[in-house]
Design a protein around this motif. Structure first.
Motif, mmCIF file in Angstrom:
data_model
loop_
_atom_site.group_PDB
_atom_site.id
_atom_site.type_symbol
_atom_site.label_atom_id
_atom_site.label_comp_id
_atom_site.label_asym_id
_atom_site.label_seq_id
_atom_site.Cartn_x
_atom_site.Cartn_y
_atom_site.Cartn_z
ATOM 1 N N PHE A 1 -5.237 -7.239 34.866
ATOM 2 C CA PHE A 1 -6.648 -7.640 34.893
ATOM 3 C C PHE A 1 -7.041 -8.546 33.725
ATOM 4 C CE2 PHE A 1 -6.041 -4.121 37.627
ATOM 5 C CZ PHE A 1 -6.665 -4.550 38.779
ATOM 6 N N ALA B 1 -15.269 -0.963 39.559
ATOM 7 C CA ALA B 1 -14.103 -1.847 39.575
ATOM 8 C C ALA B 1 -14.351 -3.097 40.414
ATOM 9 C CB ALA B 1 -12.888 -1.086 40.100
ATOM 10 N N VAL C 1 -1.897 0.559 37.494
ATOM 11 C CA VAL C 1 -3.013 -0.064 36.774
ATOM 12 C C VAL C 1 -4.063 0.985 36.429
ATOM 13 C CG1 VAL C 1 -2.696 -2.358 37.776
ATOM 14 C CG2 VAL C 1 -4.147 -0.706 38.958
ATOM 15 N N TYR D 1 -4.965 6.105 44.631
ATOM 16 C CA TYR D 1 -5.894 6.184 43.504
ATOM 17 C C TYR D 1 -5.663 7.426 42.640
ATOM 18 C CZ TYR D 1 -8.836 2.551 45.654
ATOM 19 O OH TYR D 1 -9.314 1.386 46.188
ATOM 20 N N LEU E 1 -8.884 -2.337 35.078
ATOM 21 C CA LEU E 1 -9.284 -2.239 36.483
ATOM 22 C C LEU E 1 -10.790 -2.068 36.609
ATOM 23 C CD1 LEU E 1 -8.810 -1.796 39.534
ATOM 24 C CD2 LEU E 1 -8.082 0.537 38.992
ATOM 25 N N SER E 2 -11.371 -1.247 35.740
ATOM 26 C CA SER E 2 -12.833 -1.066 35.745
ATOM 27 C C SER E 2 -13.456 -1.523 34.435
ATOM 28 C CB SER E 2 -13.181 0.410 35.977
ATOM 29 O OG SER E 2 -12.789 1.189 34.862
ATOM 30 N N ILE F 1 -14.153 -6.851 38.899
ATOM 31 C CA ILE F 1 -13.282 -7.904 39.423
ATOM 32 C C ILE F 1 -14.108 -9.126 39.819
ATOM 33 C CG2 ILE F 1 -11.758 -8.510 41.344
ATOM 34 C CD1 ILE F 1 -10.764 -5.566 41.241
ATOM 35 N N LEU G 1 -7.407 -5.188 45.846
ATOM 36 C CA LEU G 1 -6.203 -5.072 45.029
ATOM 37 C C LEU G 1 -4.991 -5.609 45.775
ATOM 38 C CD1 LEU G 1 -6.765 -1.564 43.396
ATOM 39 C CD2 LEU G 1 -6.984 -3.804 42.310
#
Length: 471
Positions: free
Chosen positions: A274, A346, A296, A125, A300-301, A350, A112
């Motif tokens: 994202f 996640a 975010v 987180y 993200l996932s 990504i 990130l």
């Protein structure tokens, strides 16, 4: 011997009526419309693949809302499921408190930091967007306390903003109907005007409108006092409040005013992050801003596991990471901060976005989706079609010239969404609005199919409104 596939097939053999009743009798859904829920219950989605979802009766639909702004890479990605399963069997969970951590959380934080604007190198987180926004305000207040500025507490948000539904996040949210009969922390939040180009004052240019909004910020700071304001929070494009596009230059100018008054600028990229606008982060790439904090979640996932994150600047981290004194700790966080299974999801998500050049697909297909949706403007109820790339909204009105709305009881957004679903497409109704926010893997052929369905849906919805005397 019973295999895993046998077990999965058996688990999918739902009795639709039994499932519907269990859901109606026991599940309190977010944003339930109880005026119809007690009789109608919910349509139950049981399966998904790619751009499609399937209900408990076997009906298949194009997903036009990406679950809820979030399934960016599409449904049923076996790679993500496998990454989650591997992590769950290796180590499903362990605390990240008290100088403990885990590999996926560490890897994801570094990734990130690599993807975000250069100064945002630190990750806190949480478990979703609401919690991320809530946690952010607590960290911001702590930051100013540590700087010896304890009066800097108030957060500036905007009318029709959506920042979540936890207690503080709901207070940041400026959608009035969201908080009917709920309490809010009004002593902490001040709402500025929304940035709504469609409903800007008659005869005011976009540039003049931007000037007025910036002047309102300056006037508000003057009235409240900069020493009492901690931060301004804004979605790059307002999501649930109507996919509202600010006038050109708005975000950069608002940030400049905040910087001049030692007010932090928080970008809520829970929806825009994202890939939805064609970039991992829209703040710098699209809106020319360098936020002090970016929040975010969702994409993200891609919704495969609950996860949120607050990305903090080096400047903030330097203060937050300095102990208050001997034995002092940063005493905030969640049991599931940096949950390894969610972080594994996640990371794989990504990887897919990068490998398949999904952001490039959005930059190529997004403008086509915008242009094709605008061909629907001839329908009697459509007053505005707005948004950007894979984040779009259709605003329904009673009169295109005056922009007067239809009565609430006409349920125009619901009518359009119903007619679309009858034809194989799920879109989101929000009052008089219909939102299209699909998985980021749509191509031009899918866009053509979707617009054809919407064309028929608006025709049918208009006919029903006329038959009921609303038009």
């Amino acid at each position: 011997m019973t295999t895993l596939n046998d077990t999965l097939e058996q688990s999918r053999a739902y009795d639709p009526q039994d499932l519907w009743r269990k859901d109606k009798d026991h599940f309190i859904h977010p944003f339930t419309d109880f005026s119809v829920f007690h009789d109608q219950g919910c349509d139950l989605i049981t399966d998904s693949e790619g751009i499609y979802v399937t209900d408990s009766h076997g009906n298949r639909f194009i997903d036009g809302i990406a679950g809820l702004w979030c399934v960016n890479v599409g449904h049923g990605r076996a790679e993500i499921g496998a990454a989650m399963a591997e992590q769950a069997t290796r180590m499903a969970y362990f605390s990240t408190f008290n100088n403990l951590s885990n590999a996926p959380a560490a890897e994801l934080a570094a990734k990130l930091a690599e993807l975000a604007p250069a100064h945002l190198n630190h990750v806190f987180y949480s478990c979703g967007g609401s919690a991320a926004n809530d946690a952010t305000v607590r960290l911001v207040h702590y930051y100013f306390n540590r700087l010896g500025k304890p009066t800097k507490k108030r957060i500036l948000s905007r009318k029709n903003a959506y920042h979540g539904t936890t207690y503080l996040a709901a207070s940041l949210t400026g959608i009035e109907s969201n908080n009917w009969d709920f309490d809010t922390l009004d002593h902490l939040v001040t709402h500025l005007s929304e940035a709504n180009c469609y409903r800007r004052p008659e005869g005011v240019s976009e540039a003049e409108y931007c000037d007025r909004l910036v002047e309102e910020l300056e006037e508000t700071i003057g009235r409240l006092g900069a020493d009492n304001i901690a931060a301004f929070i804004a979605e790059p494009i307002m999501g649930a409040g109507g996919v509202l596009m600010a006038p050109k230059g708005y975000h950069a100018r608002m940030q400049a005013v905040c910087r001049a008054h030692d007010i932090l600028y928080i970008a809520d990229e829970v929806v825009t992050g994202f890939g939805r606008l064609g970039h991992f982060f829209a703040s710098d790439a699209v809106f020319d801003t360098q936020p002090d904090i970016i929040n975010v979640a969702k994409g993200l996932s891609s919704g495969y596991a609950p996860l949120g994150a607050t990305l903090l600047s080096d400047e903030l981290y330097e203060v937050l990471s300095t102990p208050q004194g001997p034995g002092g700790v940063l005493s905030t966080g969640f049991t599931y901060s940096g949950h390894p299974v969610s972080c594994a999801a996640a990371l794989k998500n990504i990887e897919i976005i990068e490998r398949e050049a999904i952001c490039a697909n959005v930059r190529e297909v997004g403008p086509y989706l915008e242009s094709q949706l605008k061909t629907l403007a001839h329908h009697a109820t459509i007053g505005d079609i707005r948004g950007s790339h894979f984040m779009l909204c259709i605003e329904n009105v009673a009169d295109k010239t005056t922009r007067e709305l239809l009565p609430v009881e006409a349920r125009v957004g619901d009518r359009v969404a119903f007619e679309a679903q009858q034809r194989g497409l799920i879109i989101r109704p929000v009052g008089h609005l219909n939102i299209v926010s699909p998985p980021l893997i749509w191509d031009r052929a899918v866009v053509d199919r979707v617009v054809a369905i919407l064309d028929r849906a608006f025709t049918a919805a208009t006919a029903s409104l006329e038959a009921d005397g609303y038009l």
